[in-house]
Design a protein around this motif. Structure first.
Motif, short mmCIF file in Angstrom:
data_model
loop_
_atom_site.label_atom_id
_atom_site.label_comp_id
_atom_site.label_asym_id
_atom_site.label_seq_id
_atom_site.Cartn_x
_atom_site.Cartn_y
_atom_site.Cartn_z
N MET A 1 59.53 42.37 34.42
CA MET A 1 58.18 42.62 34.87
C MET A 1 58.04 42.16 36.32
O MET A 1 58.26 41.00 36.62
N GLN A 2 57.69 43.06 37.18
CA GLN A 2 57.49 42.74 38.58
C GLN A 2 56.08 43.09 39.02
O GLN A 2 55.44 43.96 38.44
N ASP A 3 55.63 42.39 40.04
CA ASP A 3 54.32 42.63 40.64
C ASP A 3 53.19 42.47 39.62
O ASP A 3 52.29 43.30 39.54
N VAL A 4 53.24 41.39 38.85
CA VAL A 4 52.24 41.09 37.83
C VAL A 4 51.27 40.04 38.38
O VAL A 4 51.70 39.02 38.92
N TRP A 27 50.49 35.26 40.77
CA TRP A 27 51.07 36.55 41.15
C TRP A 27 52.59 36.41 41.15
O TRP A 27 53.14 35.50 41.75
N TRP A 28 53.25 37.31 40.46
CA TRP A 28 54.70 37.31 40.29
C TRP A 28 55.26 38.57 40.94
O TRP A 28 55.55 39.56 40.27
N GLU A 30 58.15 39.43 42.26
CA GLU A 30 59.52 39.85 41.94
C GLU A 30 59.94 39.42 40.54
O GLU A 30 61.14 39.29 40.27
N GLY A 31 59.01 39.16 39.68
CA GLY A 31 59.32 38.78 38.31
C GLY A 31 59.35 37.26 38.13
O GLY A 31 59.15 36.50 39.06
N MET A 32 59.62 36.83 36.91
CA MET A 32 59.52 35.42 36.55
C MET A 32 60.72 34.58 36.98
O MET A 32 60.67 33.37 36.91
#
Length: 98
Positions: A1-4, A27-28, A30-32
């Motif tokens: 998941m990116q851009d969450v 805000w993530w 590039e992912g976790m």
């Protein structure tokens, strides 16, 4: 998941329109497993509810304004020299927490 982006807040009180308490925005990009930005350390967050319905189906609409500071990992200190101002709106279904 990116851009969450995650907007979290608690509601307490009965009747009327309770004010969101302890808001937090993360805000993530590039992912976790990469650096992320959050409001909890060195930043700020404010959430405003426009509508709140706890009828079936429960829903909420509103807006947020936040300053998010970079963290290189969960246990790293926030880098307050690298913060981003964000704002936005949300319209979402709600579900009972566990």
């Amino acid at each position: 998941m990116q851009d969450v982006m995650v907007v979290e807040f608690m509601l307490m009180g009965a009747g009327g329109a309770p004010n969101p308490m302890t808001p937090s925005v993360s805000w993530w990009p590039e992912g976790m497993n990469a650096p992320f930005f959050q409001s909890d350390e060195g930043g700020t967050a404010d959430v405003t509810l426009d509508t709140l319905s706890l009828d079936d189906p429960a829903s909420a609409t509103g807006s947020f304004v936040a300053t998010l500071c970079r963290k290189d990992g969960f246990f790293a200190e926030a880098d307050t020299s690298d913060c981003r101002a964000v704002e936005g709106r949300f319209e979402t279904a709600l579900r009972e927490g566990s």
